[in-house]
Design a protein around this motif. Sequence first.
Motif, PDB file in Angstrom:
ATOM      1  N   ASP A  34      11.743  -2.568   7.577  1.00 25.08           N
ATOM      2  CA  ASP A  34      13.032  -2.013   7.153  1.00 25.08           C
ATOM      3  C   ASP A  34      12.989  -1.394   5.763  1.00 25.08           C
ATOM      4  O   ASP A  34      13.985  -0.804   5.322  1.00 25.08           O
ATOM      5  CB  ASP A  34      14.108  -3.105   7.166  1.00 25.08           C
ATOM      6  N   ASP A  35      11.869  -1.516   5.049  1.00 24.66           N
ATOM      7  CA  ASP A  35      11.756  -0.940   3.702  1.00 24.66           C
ATOM      8  C   ASP A  35      11.918   0.573   3.770  1.00 24.66           C
ATOM      9  O   ASP A  35      11.315   1.248   4.608  1.00 24.66           O
ATOM     10  CB  ASP A  35      10.406  -1.277   3.059  1.00 24.66           C
ATOM     11  N   ILE A  36      12.723   1.116   2.853  1.00 21.73           N
ATOM     12  CA  ILE A  36      13.024   2.543   2.812  1.00 21.73           C
ATOM     13  C   ILE A  36      12.146   3.205   1.758  1.00 21.73           C
ATOM     14  O   ILE A  36      12.079   2.744   0.613  1.00 21.73           O
ATOM     15  CB  ILE A  36      14.516   2.777   2.481  1.00 21.73           C
ATOM     16  N   LYS A  39      13.256   3.993  -1.992  1.00 17.82           N
ATOM     17  CA  LYS A  39      14.235   2.994  -2.434  1.00 17.82           C
ATOM     18  C   LYS A  39      13.566   1.631  -2.593  1.00 17.82           C
ATOM     19  O   LYS A  39      13.601   1.044  -3.663  1.00 17.82           O
ATOM     20  CB  LYS A  39      15.389   2.906  -1.435  1.00 17.82           C
ATOM     21  N   ARG A  81      12.408   7.504   7.492  1.00 23.49           N
ATOM     22  CA  ARG A  81      12.983   6.968   6.256  1.00 23.49           C
ATOM     23  C   ARG A  81      12.395   5.604   5.894  1.00 23.49           C
ATOM     24  O   ARG A  81      12.354   5.247   4.734  1.00 23.49           O
ATOM     25  CB  ARG A  81      14.506   6.836   6.410  1.00 23.49           C
ATOM     26  N   THR A  82      11.979   4.872   6.910  1.00 18.04           N
ATOM     27  CA  THR A  82      11.522   3.503   6.687  1.00 18.04           C
ATOM     28  C   THR A  82      10.072   3.327   7.129  1.00 18.04           C
ATOM     29  O   THR A  82       9.513   4.165   7.844  1.00 18.04           O
ATOM     30  CB  THR A  82      12.381   2.492   7.486  1.00 18.04           C
ATOM     31  N   ASP A  85      10.013   3.388  10.799  1.00 16.33           N
ATOM     32  CA  ASP A  85      10.043   4.743  11.376  1.00 16.33           C
ATOM     33  C   ASP A  85       8.635   5.335  11.422  1.00 16.33           C
ATOM     34  O   ASP A  85       8.235   5.956  12.409  1.00 16.33           O
ATOM     35  CB  ASP A  85      10.936   5.673  10.549  1.00 16.33           C
TER      36      ASP A  85
END
Length: 141
Positions: A34-36, A39, A81-82, A85
């Motif tokens: 889930d890390d973006i 960010k 984004r992540t 992904d």
Amino acid sequence: MDVPMEISEDELRNAAKLRIARLFNVAPENISLDDIFGKDIHTSFVSNWKPNELDIIYDDICDIVDKKTWKELGSGRIKIRTVGDYCDLMVSSYKSNKKNVTEILFDYEKEENNRLKNNVTVILIAASVIGLIVALLFVLN
């Protein structure tokens, strides 16, 4: 490169996550799907001379996707984004582009050679710029 001909989705996802960890110099256990990017995971630098981690990820994407996926990326239907992904894209692209996905995720020697080649390019460009400055100073004096 000794990689099995068929690699499971879990193995691909894990290898893609490990690639992100290596690129960003982060311990794999500290990375979440889930890390973006930008960010939760940050690039180490921004440069016009040398590719950073996000540039390398972009190159990975260019090397593995087919025309249909390119169009979906271009339209915004697919977004990277992540970390998850990126991993999902590697898994889905493996079906149509096994060779490139395998090289990106499992060929560490090639990755290191590319990093060294990029460093040499930066040094050559810097030396050329310094040479031009010295020549200009010589002419102006």
